[in-house]
Design an enzyme around this catalytic site. Structure first.
Site, PDB file in Angstrom:
ATOM      1  N   PHE A  48      16.925  53.456 -60.502  1.00 49.62           N
ATOM      2  CA  PHE A  48      16.750  54.665 -59.685  1.00 49.62           C
ATOM      3  C   PHE A  48      17.366  55.843 -60.424  1.00 49.62           C
ATOM      4  O   PHE A  48      17.830  55.693 -61.566  1.00 49.62           O
ATOM      5  CB  PHE A  48      17.393  54.471 -58.299  1.00 49.62           C
ATOM      6  CG  PHE A  48      18.908  54.394 -58.338  1.00 49.62           C
ATOM      7  CD1 PHE A  48      19.556  53.215 -58.673  1.00 49.62           C
ATOM      8  CD2 PHE A  48      19.696  55.506 -58.041  1.00 49.62           C
ATOM      9  CE1 PHE A  48      20.949  53.150 -58.723  1.00 49.62           C
ATOM     10  CE2 PHE A  48      21.091  55.448 -58.081  1.00 49.62           C
ATOM     11  CZ  PHE A  48      21.707  54.271 -58.427  1.00 49.62           C
ATOM     12  N   GLY A  49      17.347  56.998 -59.788  1.00 48.59           N
ATOM     13  CA  GLY A  49      18.006  58.173 -60.361  1.00 48.59           C
ATOM     14  C   GLY A  49      17.537  58.462 -61.779  1.00 48.59           C
ATOM     15  O   GLY A  49      16.329  58.572 -62.037  1.00 48.59           O
ATOM     16  N   ASP A  51      17.793  56.535 -64.412  1.00 52.96           N
ATOM     17  CA  ASP A  51      17.657  55.335 -65.242  1.00 52.96           C
ATOM     18  C   ASP A  51      16.503  55.415 -66.244  1.00 52.96           C
ATOM     19  O   ASP A  51      16.639  54.961 -67.376  1.00 52.96           O
ATOM     20  CB  ASP A  51      17.477  54.086 -64.366  1.00 52.96           C
ATOM     21  CG  ASP A  51      18.794  53.613 -63.772  1.00 52.96           C
ATOM     22  OD1 ASP A  51      19.854  53.977 -64.314  1.00 52.96           O
ATOM     23  OD2 ASP A  51      18.766  52.889 -62.764  1.00 52.96           O
ATOM     24  N   HIS A 106      28.089  51.390 -65.128  1.00 55.70           N
ATOM     25  CA  HIS A 106      29.275  52.092 -64.631  1.00 55.70           C
ATOM     26  C   HIS A 106      29.685  51.534 -63.268  1.00 55.70           C
ATOM     27  O   HIS A 106      30.846  51.348 -62.968  1.00 55.70           O
ATOM     28  CB  HIS A 106      28.967  53.587 -64.549  1.00 55.70           C
ATOM     29  CG  HIS A 106      27.687  53.912 -63.821  1.00 55.70           C
ATOM     30  ND1 HIS A 106      26.512  53.254 -64.068  1.00 55.70           N
ATOM     31  CD2 HIS A 106      27.398  54.805 -62.820  1.00 55.70           C
ATOM     32  CE1 HIS A 106      25.567  53.728 -63.275  1.00 55.70           C
ATOM     33  NE2 HIS A 106      26.080  54.669 -62.510  1.00 55.70           N
ATOM     34  N   ARG A 107      28.669  51.232 -62.445  1.00 58.85           N
ATOM     35  CA  ARG A 107      28.931  50.753 -61.077  1.00 58.85           C
ATOM     36  C   ARG A 107      29.555  49.360 -61.097  1.00 58.85           C
ATOM     37  O   ARG A 107      30.527  49.092 -60.399  1.00 58.85           O
ATOM     38  CB  ARG A 107      27.603  50.751 -60.301  1.00 58.85           C
ATOM     39  CG  ARG A 107      27.677  50.306 -58.862  1.00 58.85           C
ATOM     40  CD  ARG A 107      26.480  50.801 -58.071  1.00 58.85           C
ATOM     41  NE  ARG A 107      26.447  52.248 -58.041  1.00 58.85           N
ATOM     42  CZ  ARG A 107      25.592  52.995 -58.767  1.00 58.85           C
ATOM     43  NH1 ARG A 107      24.658  52.445 -59.496  1.00 58.85           N
ATOM     44  NH2 ARG A 107      25.688  54.312 -58.735  1.00 58.85           N
ATOM     45  N   GLU A 158      29.124  65.610 -45.934  1.00 58.60           N
ATOM     46  CA  GLU A 158      29.140  66.727 -46.880  1.00 58.60           C
ATOM     47  C   GLU A 158      30.112  66.416 -48.027  1.00 58.60           C
ATOM     48  O   GLU A 158      31.308  66.204 -47.800  1.00 58.60           O
ATOM     49  CB  GLU A 158      29.557  68.018 -46.169  1.00 58.60           C
ATOM     50  CG  GLU A 158      29.245  69.237 -47.002  1.00 58.60           C
ATOM     51  CD  GLU A 158      29.873  70.516 -46.457  1.00 58.60           C
ATOM     52  OE1 GLU A 158      29.940  71.496 -47.207  1.00 58.60           O
ATOM     53  OE2 GLU A 158      30.321  70.498 -45.279  1.00 58.60           O
ATOM     54  N   ASP A 192      31.002  57.252 -55.696  1.00 58.89           N
ATOM     55  CA  ASP A 192      30.486  58.543 -56.132  1.00 58.89           C
ATOM     56  C   ASP A 192      30.221  58.432 -57.622  1.00 58.89           C
ATOM     57  O   ASP A 192      31.080  57.979 -58.388  1.00 58.89           O
ATOM     58  CB  ASP A 192      31.437  59.702 -55.826  1.00 58.89           C
ATOM     59  CG  ASP A 192      30.663  61.015 -55.817  1.00 58.89           C
ATOM     60  OD1 ASP A 192      29.809  61.188 -54.919  1.00 58.89           O
ATOM     61  OD2 ASP A 192      30.867  61.851 -56.714  1.00 58.89           O
ATOM     62  N   LYS A 202      21.007  45.580 -66.291  1.00 58.62           N
ATOM     63  CA  LYS A 202      21.705  46.816 -65.930  1.00 58.62           C
ATOM     64  C   LYS A 202      23.068  46.494 -65.311  1.00 58.62           C
ATOM     65  O   LYS A 202      24.076  47.094 -65.679  1.00 58.62           O
ATOM     66  CB  LYS A 202      20.863  47.655 -64.953  1.00 58.62           C
ATOM     67  CG  LYS A 202      21.598  48.933 -64.571  1.00 58.62           C
ATOM     68  CD  LYS A 202      20.870  49.826 -63.607  1.00 58.62           C
ATOM     69  CE  LYS A 202      21.795  50.971 -63.177  1.00 58.62           C
ATOM     70  NZ  LYS A 202      21.246  51.800 -62.116  1.00 58.62           N
TER      71      LYS A 202
HETATM   72  P1  ITT Z   1      25.543  58.469 -51.365  1.00 59.64           P
HETATM   73  O1  ITT Z   1      26.455  59.670 -51.493  1.00 59.64           O
HETATM   74  O2  ITT Z   1      24.989  58.309 -49.984  1.00 59.64           O
HETATM   75  O3  ITT Z   1      26.148  57.223 -51.908  1.00 59.64           O
HETATM   76  P2  ITT Z   1      24.024  59.880 -53.387  1.00 59.64           P
HETATM   77  O4  ITT Z   1      22.750  59.583 -54.128  1.00 59.64           O
HETATM   78  O5  ITT Z   1      24.153  61.257 -52.773  1.00 59.64           O
HETATM   79  O6  ITT Z   1      24.224  58.742 -52.281  1.00 59.64           O
HETATM   80  P3  ITT Z   1      26.107  60.543 -55.276  1.00 59.64           P
HETATM   81  O7  ITT Z   1      26.494  61.790 -54.588  1.00 59.64           O
HETATM   82  O8  ITT Z   1      27.192  59.640 -55.796  1.00 59.64           O
HETATM   83  O9  ITT Z   1      25.228  59.608 -54.334  1.00 59.64           O
HETATM   84  O10 ITT Z   1      25.122  60.928 -56.469  1.00 59.64           O
HETATM   85  C1  ITT Z   1      24.784  59.959 -57.393  1.00 59.64           C
HETATM   86  C2  ITT Z   1      23.581  60.422 -58.194  1.00 59.64           C
HETATM   87  O11 ITT Z   1      23.831  60.171 -59.580  1.00 59.64           O
HETATM   88  C3  ITT Z   1      22.358  59.599 -57.826  1.00 59.64           C
HETATM   89  O12 ITT Z   1      21.608  60.212 -56.778  1.00 59.64           O
HETATM   90  C4  ITT Z   1      21.602  59.547 -59.141  1.00 59.64           C
HETATM   91  O13 ITT Z   1      20.862  60.723 -59.316  1.00 59.64           O
HETATM   92  C5  ITT Z   1      22.737  59.524 -60.171  1.00 59.64           C
HETATM   93  N1  ITT Z   1      23.130  58.120 -60.475  1.00 59.64           N
HETATM   94  C6  ITT Z   1      24.272  57.486 -60.105  1.00 59.64           C
HETATM   95  N2  ITT Z   1      24.265  56.206 -60.496  1.00 59.64           N
HETATM   96  C7  ITT Z   1      23.085  56.020 -61.125  1.00 59.64           C
HETATM   97  C8  ITT Z   1      22.488  54.908 -61.737  1.00 59.64           C
HETATM   98  O14 ITT Z   1      23.062  53.708 -61.730  1.00 59.64           O
HETATM   99  N3  ITT Z   1      21.279  55.072 -62.291  1.00 59.64           N
HETATM  100  C9  ITT Z   1      20.663  56.264 -62.271  1.00 59.64           C
HETATM  101  N4  ITT Z   1      21.146  57.360 -61.693  1.00 59.64           N
HETATM  102  C10 ITT Z   1      22.370  57.252 -61.117  1.00 59.64           C
END
Ligand code: ITT
Length: 191
Positions: free
Chosen positions: A149-150, A152, A177-178, A40, A69, A172
Site C-alpha cells: 500500500f502507500g 510501496d 520498518h513496521r 487529528e 505512525d 516485505k
Molecule cells: P492511521 O493513522 O489510521 O494509522 P494513516 O495512513 O493516516 O493511518 P500515518 O499517519 O502513520 O497513517 O501515515 C502513514 C502513511 O505513510 C501511509 O498512509 C502511507 O502513505 C505511508 N506508509 C507508511 N508505511 C508504509 C508502508 O509500509 N508502505 C507504503 N507506504 C507506507
C-alpha cells in the site's frame, strides 16, 4: 485463548501487516469496537503522532492500545513527506501521493529514501512503551507492481533488492520498518 491487541489505526494496509506479524494475538482495529472518530494528528514527530493516536483510543476504550505512525523520508527532499506522508498530495489517495513524489523527484539523482515507523503502546493508566524501526531504499523512476500500500510501488528495497510493489507480503514483513518497530516493541513489552 489468544490475547487481544487493539490497534489505533484505520489504515487497512497497516492492519493487515500487523495481523500477519502478531499471529499469537487477536488483532483489532479501533473501528472494530464501534469507534468511528477520526483522530487529528497534530504532532511534530512520528512519536508524538503515535502517542496521540494510542492515547485517544486507549482512553476511549479503557484498555491498552497500540498505534503506528509511519511515513517515507526522502533524503533529497529534506526528509519530506515524512510525517505528512499520508496526505502528501492533499487528498489521502495513495496514487496521487505517488504521482506527486515522482514529480518532485524528476531529474533528481540522489534517490535515497527510508520508511520510518514509530510504535506506541499506551495503557489507560498512562504507561507508554515505544519503539521505532526503519528500512532503506531508493525512489524508483516509475511505479512497479501493486502489492502492499502507500508508497510501496515506487520504493526499491535495499535489503530485498526489489521493489516493494512486487515483493510478497512475507518478503516485505521480513525487512519492513513496521516489523522492525513491532519486534522491538514486543521485546520491551514481553521481555
Ligand atoms: P492511521 O493513522 O489510521 O494509522 P494513516 O495512513 O493516516 O493511518 P500515518 O499517519 O502513520 O497513517 O501515515 C502513514 C502513511 O505513510 C501511509 O498512509 C502511507 O502513505 C505511508 N506508509 C507508511 N508505511 C508504509 C508502508 O509500509 N508502505 C507504503 N507506504 C507506507
Amino acid at each position: 485463548m489468544k490475547r487481544e491487541i487493539v490497534v489505533a489505526s484505520g489504515n487497512k494496509g497497516k492492519l493487515k501487516e500487523i495481523k500477519e506479524m502478531l499471529k499469537d494475538y487477536e488483532v483489532f482495529g479501533y473501528k472494530d469496537f464501534g469507534l468511528d472518530f477520526e483522530i487529528e494528528e497534530n504532532g511534530n514527530t512520528f512519536f508524538e503522532n503515535a502517542l496521540i493516536k494510542a492515547k485517544a483510543v486507549a482512553q476511549a476504550l479503557g484498555k491498552p492500545a497500540l498505534a503506528d505512525d509511519s511515513g517515507i523520508v526522502v533524503e533529497a527532499l529534506g526528509g519530506q513527506p515524512g510525517i505528512y506522508s499520508a496526505r502528501y498530495a492533499g487528498d489521502g489517495d495513495d496514487a496521487h501521493n505517488n504521482q506527486l513524489l515522482l514529480k518532485n523527484m524528476e531529474g533528481v539523482e540522489d534517490r535515497r529514501a527510508k520508511f520510518v515507523c514509530c510504535m506506541v503502546y499506551y495503557t489507560p493508566d498512562g504507561n507508554v512503551v515505544t519503539a521505532s524501526g526503519e528500512t532503506r531504499g531508493t525512489i524508483m523512476q516509475a511505479p512497479e507492481g501493486s502489492n502492499g500500500f502507500g508508497y510501496d510501488c515506487i520504493f526499491f528495497s535495499e535489503d530485498l533488492q526489489k521493489g516493494l510493489g512486487v515483493a510478497s507480503d512475507q518478503e516485505k514483513n521480513s525487512i519492513s520498518h513496521r516489523s522492525r518497530a513491532l519486534k522491538a516493541l514486543m521485546e520491551k513489552l514481553n521481555g
